[in-house]
Scaffold this motif. Structure first.
Motif, mmCIF file in Angstrom:
data_model
loop_
_atom_site.group_PDB
_atom_site.id
_atom_site.type_symbol
_atom_site.label_atom_id
_atom_site.label_comp_id
_atom_site.label_asym_id
_atom_site.label_seq_id
_atom_site.Cartn_x
_atom_site.Cartn_y
_atom_site.Cartn_z
ATOM 1 N N ARG A 185 35.891 20.463 -3.317
ATOM 2 C CA ARG A 185 35.323 20.274 -1.981
ATOM 3 C C ARG A 185 34.872 18.830 -1.873
ATOM 4 O O ARG A 185 34.110 18.334 -2.722
ATOM 5 C CB ARG A 185 34.143 21.224 -1.753
ATOM 6 N N GLN A 212 35.400 22.658 3.870
ATOM 7 C CA GLN A 212 35.732 23.884 3.170
ATOM 8 C C GLN A 212 36.400 23.566 1.827
ATOM 9 O O GLN A 212 36.829 22.441 1.567
ATOM 10 C CB GLN A 212 36.688 24.734 4.035
ATOM 11 N N ASN A 213 36.474 24.603 0.981
ATOM 12 C CA ASN A 213 37.144 24.444 -0.313
ATOM 13 C C ASN A 213 38.653 24.205 -0.120
ATOM 14 O O ASN A 213 39.265 24.763 0.795
ATOM 15 C CB ASN A 213 36.935 25.682 -1.174
#
Length: 716
Positions: A296, A302-303
């Motif tokens: 991240r 977001q991941n």
């Protein structure tokens, strides 16, 4: 009383009269100056008060926003909402006070000044002018020669006409001065009295409001104490955790370890080299989860999955770059260079990555890493058991279900939040303030959101309600030409309407059909109480029935005794709320408690004891309610009366050195009987004593009572 101008002296126009007239005129001038000063100061006070109310309203808006910010915490939110509602009502009372002050001082004194002073000024101007004409006519009459008869006659006629005109204006001027002198006392006193009455009403309403908030404040104080204890314990735990972490990681070196409660094998910060030509390095948060390498860029993003399957990757140390502690992941499609902050962290990441790859190859059932476990079947193999009973709805929701209760009974405003417990109606906040000013003998006002309500009181709101009561109290509204106020009507209109409706009972239909007047109304009230007909009882009270009136045809019984005989718990509660004497006794010496014990009505006995009925009162046979219950072998009533008697005796014997409050067992039993009488009266069917009974037994010799249902055994 101050002396006034004498009309006889006015006609004489003597020097004493002239002197007194000047003093009167000086008093009027001084009074006019003082009235103007008072009105200006009143205007400034009202303006300052209105500014204060506006600032207070802004402050309450801030409190409301604060409660919205704390909406996740139910305790704080409920507390702030209830207090904010009470303070909103106080601001409304303040606004009413300033409006009444404006009317009481400025308007009344302005009317006094505008009604008399301009006319006085005009009359005085004419009085002075005609006085000068009289002086001129007198001088001319004196100067005419006696030898000129015609001139003398004309001068005499002119003097006589001028003197009559002067006397007319002088008398008129004196009358206006005397009238002003008399009227100004009444108007000033009435103005100040109205102002003081407005202050009295304001503080009375504020006292009632704070008294209604007292239970909430006590509850909040207990919650604050509990929250303070919990906060202190939580703060101590945080300090201990902080100290442990500080002692464990005091070196300042970053660590990489599995996160408890997380699916990540390892996580921490690494520098990642861009695959673009610039070859820039950026610090990102990396973790290994489900055989994937995830990172991240920042907490706002977001991941991103960098490598979807680590089994297809190889990991090795990277030595041909200028940076230290670097390693590389390679797959068929791409490669990525990473950098740790230290050699220790680099080795930890290499071990974790290689271990994850080896584990993925060794495990045959690698899908177990991504599939959740199946939930266990329900116990019993069938439908689940029913859940816990739903919570009892709030008083507001129950009260608004009554006929017409969703609107104020007096002005029709929607969503009322107040109610009169003895009338059985709901109302808005402004009408509730007017009801409070009527006095508790006419209307007992409670909040539907701030106060606690008993079940029978809510039943009255549902059975009676606004539609039923308005049919009684507004029956002749069209005949009498009454106009019901609207929600936006001025407060004065609402106040006049409520007083005509409930105090004067102007719109109640005359009950002349039976020709009995108040005596007949009292008999109708008794019969309705005996039958438990709340609507008929409310109509009888509206027609002037005395709630404590004795019925000669029924051995001097009152309506409350009739309700106890009939067995209607709601009828008893309605009469008690409307001022019924709980200890009134008939010609045979029996009161409502005697009647309820004789008829075996356990719910009525419980209610009457709570309302202060004298359980030691004896009838003409010398029997008190307990003796009657023993004679009729009613187990529940004997239990109630004996527990109440024991509780009272323990309280008296302990005195000031004893425990505070009533016996807990006694309160629990009363609560059980009250709830059962309100919600499940069938369970209170008469249970008689048996010599071999399982639940309760009565031994005449020793007076021992056993109550196995409550686990209590006491000996009187």
């Amino acid at each position: 009383m101050d002396s006034l101008l004498d009309f006889e002296e006015c006609v004489k126009d003597s020097p004493d009269f002239r002197l007194k007239l000047e003093l009167f005129e000086a008093d009027v001038s001084v009074l006019e100056t003082q009235l103007d000063k008072v009105m200006k100061l009143c205007s400034k006070m009202v303006e300052a008060g209105q500014a204060y109310s506006a600032a207070n309203q802004l402050f309450l808006s801030g409190l409301a926003e604060l409660s919205m910010y704390q909406k996740k915490d139910a305790v704080i939110t409920n507390c702030l909402n209830q207090f904010n509602q009470g303070l909103q009502e106080m601001v409304s009372f303040h606004t009413m006070l300033f409006d009444q002050t404006q009317r009481a001082i400025s308007q009344q004194l302005t009317n006094l000044c505008t009604q008399f002073l301009p006319q006085l000024v005009e009359t005085r101007r004419e009085f002075v002018r005609i006085g000068e004409d009289l002086e001129t006519a007198a001088v001319k009459n004196a100067q005419v020669s006696r030898h000129k008869a015609g001139d003398a006659e004309r001068a005499s006629h002119l003097l006589l006409a001028t003197r009559k005109c002067y006397q007319h204006f002088a008398l008129d001027y004196c009358l206006q001065l005397n009238t002003f002198k008399t009227q100004q006392k009444i108007d000033i006193l009435n103005s100040v009295f109205s102002f003081v009455h407005a202050q009295f009403t304001f503080f009375h309403q504020g006292f009632d409001l704070l008294r209604d908030l007292e239970p909430t404040m006590k509850t909040t104080a207990a919650q604050l104490s509990q929250l303070s204890t919990e906060c202190a314990a939580k703060r101590k735990d945080l300090e201990n955790s902080h100290l442990l972490v500080q002692q464990r990681d005091a070196s300042g070196e970053p660590t990489v370890s599995p996160c408890p409660g997380s699916d990540d094998i390892i996580q921490g910060y690494l520098f990642k080299r861009s695959r673009r030509k610039t070859k820039t390095w950026k610090r990102c948060w990396f973790s290994i989860r489900d055989n994937q390498l995830i990172y991240r860029k920042s907490h706002k993003e977001q991941n991103v999955v960098l490598f979807e399957d680590l089994r297809l990757c190889a990991v090795k140390s990277l030595e041909n770059v200028d940076r230290r502690f670097c390693f590389e992941l390679l797959s068929v499609q791409k490669c990525c260079a990473l950098q740790a902050d230290s050699d220790q962290l680099k080795q930890a990441w290499l071990s974790a990555l290689q271990g994850s790859i080896d584990l993925a190859y060794r495990e045959r059932a690698d899908t177990q890493l991504t599939q959740p476990k199946e939930l266990p079947p329900l116990l019993g193999g069938g439908d689940s058991s029913p859940g816990p009973p739903a919570k009892r709805q709030a008083a507001l929701g129950v009260a608004l279900r009554g006929p017409g209760n969703h609107r104020c009974c007096d002005c029709g405003e929607e969503e009322p939040r107040w109610a009169s417990i003895n009338l059985g109606v709901t109302m808005c906040i402004e009408c509730s303030g007017i009801h409070r000013s009527l006095g508790v003998h006419l209307s007992k006002v409670r909040s539907l959101t701030l106060d606690s309500w008993e079940a029978e009181q809510l039943k009255l709101l549902c059975v009676l309600g606004n539609d039923v009561i308005n049919q009684i109290y507004e029956a002749k509204c069209s005949e009498e030409g009454g106009v019901k106020p609207r929600p936006d009507s001025p407060r004065a209109e609402k106040e006049s309407w409520i007083k005509e409706k409930y105090v004067e009972k102007r719109f109640v239909q005359n009950s002349s059909s039976d020709g009995g007047g108040k005596d007949s109304a009292a008999l109708r009230l008794y019969r309705a109480a005996l039958a438990g007909d709340l609507v008929a009882m409310a109509a009888a009270l509206a027609h002037g029935a005395e709630v404590n009136g004795s019925i000669g045809e029924e051995e001097g019984r009152t309506a409350l005794i009739g309700a106890a005989v009939g067995g209607s718990l709601s009828a008893c509660e309605f009469l008690l709320l409307n001022g019924a004497n709980v200890n009134h006794r008939d010609l045979r010496g029996r009161g409502a408690l005697h009647a309820a014990a004789t008829a075996g009505h356990t719910g009525q006995v419980c209610l009457l004891l709570k309302r202060g009925a004298n359980q030691y009162a004896a009838d003409e046979r010398g029997q008190d309610p307990l003796a009657i219950a023993v004679e009729t072998a009613n187990a529940d009533i004997v239990t109630l009366l004996r527990m109440a008697r024991m509780n009272e005796e323990m309280r008296d014997s302990e005195g000031v050195f004893g425990a505070v409050g009533d016996d807990e067992t006694f309160q629990d039993i009363f609560r059980d009987f009250s709830d059962m009488a309100s919600h499940d009266p069938e369970r209170l069917s008469r249970r008689q004593f048996g010599r071999g009974g399982d639940e309760e037994e009565e031994e005449e010799g020793g007076g021992r009572m056993t109550n196995s249902r409550h686990g209590v055994e006491k000996t009187s």
